[in-house]
Design a protein around this motif. Structure first.
Motif, short mmCIF file in Angstrom:
data_model
loop_
_atom_site.label_atom_id
_atom_site.label_comp_id
_atom_site.label_asym_id
_atom_site.label_seq_id
_atom_site.Cartn_x
_atom_site.Cartn_y
_atom_site.Cartn_z
N LEU A 199 -1.55 42.97 10.36
CA LEU A 199 -2.10 43.65 9.19
C LEU A 199 -2.91 44.88 9.60
O LEU A 199 -2.81 45.94 8.96
N LYS A 200 -3.67 44.77 10.68
CA LYS A 200 -4.52 45.88 11.09
C LYS A 200 -3.73 47.04 11.71
O LYS A 200 -4.27 48.12 11.88
N GLN A 201 -2.46 46.81 12.03
CA GLN A 201 -1.61 47.92 12.45
C GLN A 201 -1.35 48.89 11.30
O GLN A 201 -1.07 50.07 11.52
N HIS A 202 -1.44 48.37 10.08
CA HIS A 202 -1.12 49.18 8.90
C HIS A 202 -2.34 49.43 8.01
O HIS A 202 -2.36 50.42 7.27
N PHE A 203 -3.32 48.54 8.05
CA PHE A 203 -4.44 48.57 7.13
C PHE A 203 -5.76 48.78 7.87
O PHE A 203 -5.89 48.41 9.04
N THR A 204 -6.73 49.32 7.16
CA THR A 204 -8.11 49.31 7.61
C THR A 204 -8.76 48.02 7.12
O THR A 204 -8.66 47.69 5.93
N ASP A 205 -9.40 47.29 8.01
CA ASP A 205 -10.10 46.07 7.63
C ASP A 205 -11.52 46.44 7.20
O ASP A 205 -12.39 46.71 8.04
N ALA A 206 -11.75 46.46 5.89
CA ALA A 206 -13.07 46.82 5.37
C ALA A 206 -14.12 45.79 5.72
O ALA A 206 -15.32 46.07 5.64
N THR A 207 -13.69 44.59 6.12
CA THR A 207 -14.61 43.51 6.45
C THR A 207 -14.68 43.24 7.95
O THR A 207 -15.11 42.18 8.38
N GLU A 208 -14.25 44.21 8.74
CA GLU A 208 -14.10 44.00 10.19
C GLU A 208 -15.38 43.54 10.86
O GLU A 208 -15.35 42.72 11.80
N LYS A 209 -16.52 44.02 10.42
CA LYS A 209 -17.78 43.71 11.09
C LYS A 209 -18.47 42.47 10.54
O LYS A 209 -19.56 42.12 11.00
#
Length: 260
Positions: A199-209
């Motif tokens: 998913l992160k190959q295509h999307f920005t993870d807004a909750t990454e931190k």
């Protein structure tokens, strides 16, 4: 909620700093697995879920584990109840027939819903259950469009079904790169998993931190996310795990993002 903001970004020039102005719309997104309205005390309390939603005043809400007219929730239509309390538009994507009614994912939206789709997700593992992703296209102020998905992936230890489900979601969502997209939900996968990596190959993870989201009383695993596509459309302003320990067995996650 409709807010226009200006971001001032410091840029380096040959001699003196300059400020570049970026205009965009702030969108507040909430993702919440509501455990069919059953709280950590084993009691049905859809009002408790509504209270959490009202407290943060989101623009878009992705809900998982939603019941519609099942016997275990006394034939209540949980999404209609939440819509009545919050004043938001609503869509229910049924994943399966269950207990005299339906079970699946829901969406609440401040924005008018233009189109809806329930995306069936493959579930072939022993002990798996039907899963889906509920997708809507909403009309933002100014008549621009935004796609929003509430997804709930397989819960088994074997990631095979989740990987297949991620691929189906990508097939249905990446075909329209010009239309901004948010995918939120309970992915039942840890940040280091292959599923999240894809998913992160295509999307920005807004909750990454963010930290863990499940179980609600003493969270140990991060399995709830908000993903943004196309990356050039978005700026993540803030995100957090809400310290809600009673209303459901998951803690809700919220992200405030700027659509440029």
């Amino acid at each position: 909620m409709y807010r226009i903001v200006f971001l001032f970004v410091l840029t380096l020039a040959a001699s003196t700093p300059a400020f570049a102005q970026v205009q965009g719309q702030v969108i507040k997104v909430l993702s919440y697995n509501i455990h069919h309205g059953e709280n950590m005390q084993g009691k049905l309390d859809i009002q408790g879920i509504a209270t959490v939603i009202l407290a943060v005043n989101p623009d878009l809400v992705a809900l998982q584990e939603v019941d519609s007219s099942t016997s275990r929730v006394n034939k209540a239509d949980q999404l209609k109840e939440l819509a009545a309390i919050t004043g938001m538009y609503v869509y229910f994507g049924k994943a399966m027939e269950y207990d005299g009614g339906g079970f699946g994912n829901g969406i609440l939206s401040r924005y008018p819903i233009e189109k809806t789709q329930s995306i069936a997700l493959p579930a072939k593992g022993e002990g798996s259950e039907p899963r889906n992703a509920a997708m809507v296209t909403v009309k933002l102020p100014g008549d621009s469009l935004l796609r929003f998905v509430s997804a709930h992936l397989d819960h088994l230890d074997d990631p095979a079904d989740r990987l297949a489900q991620v691929n189906i979601i990508l097939q249905h969502t990446l075909a329209q790169p010009a239309v901004p997209l948010i995918v939120a939900g309970d992915m039942n996968a840890l940040p280091a998993s292959k599923e999240i990596g894809i998913l992160k190959q295509h999307f920005t993870d807004a909750t990454e931190k963010l930290g863990p989201t499940w179980p609600a009383d003493k969270p140990e695993q991060k399995i709830d996310y908000v993903f943004l596509y196309n990356k050039t459309h978005w700026h993540v302003m803030s995100s957090q795990v809400l310290e809600e320990t009673v209303a459901s067995d998951h803690r809700p996650v919220i992200a405030e993002v700027l659509l440029k």
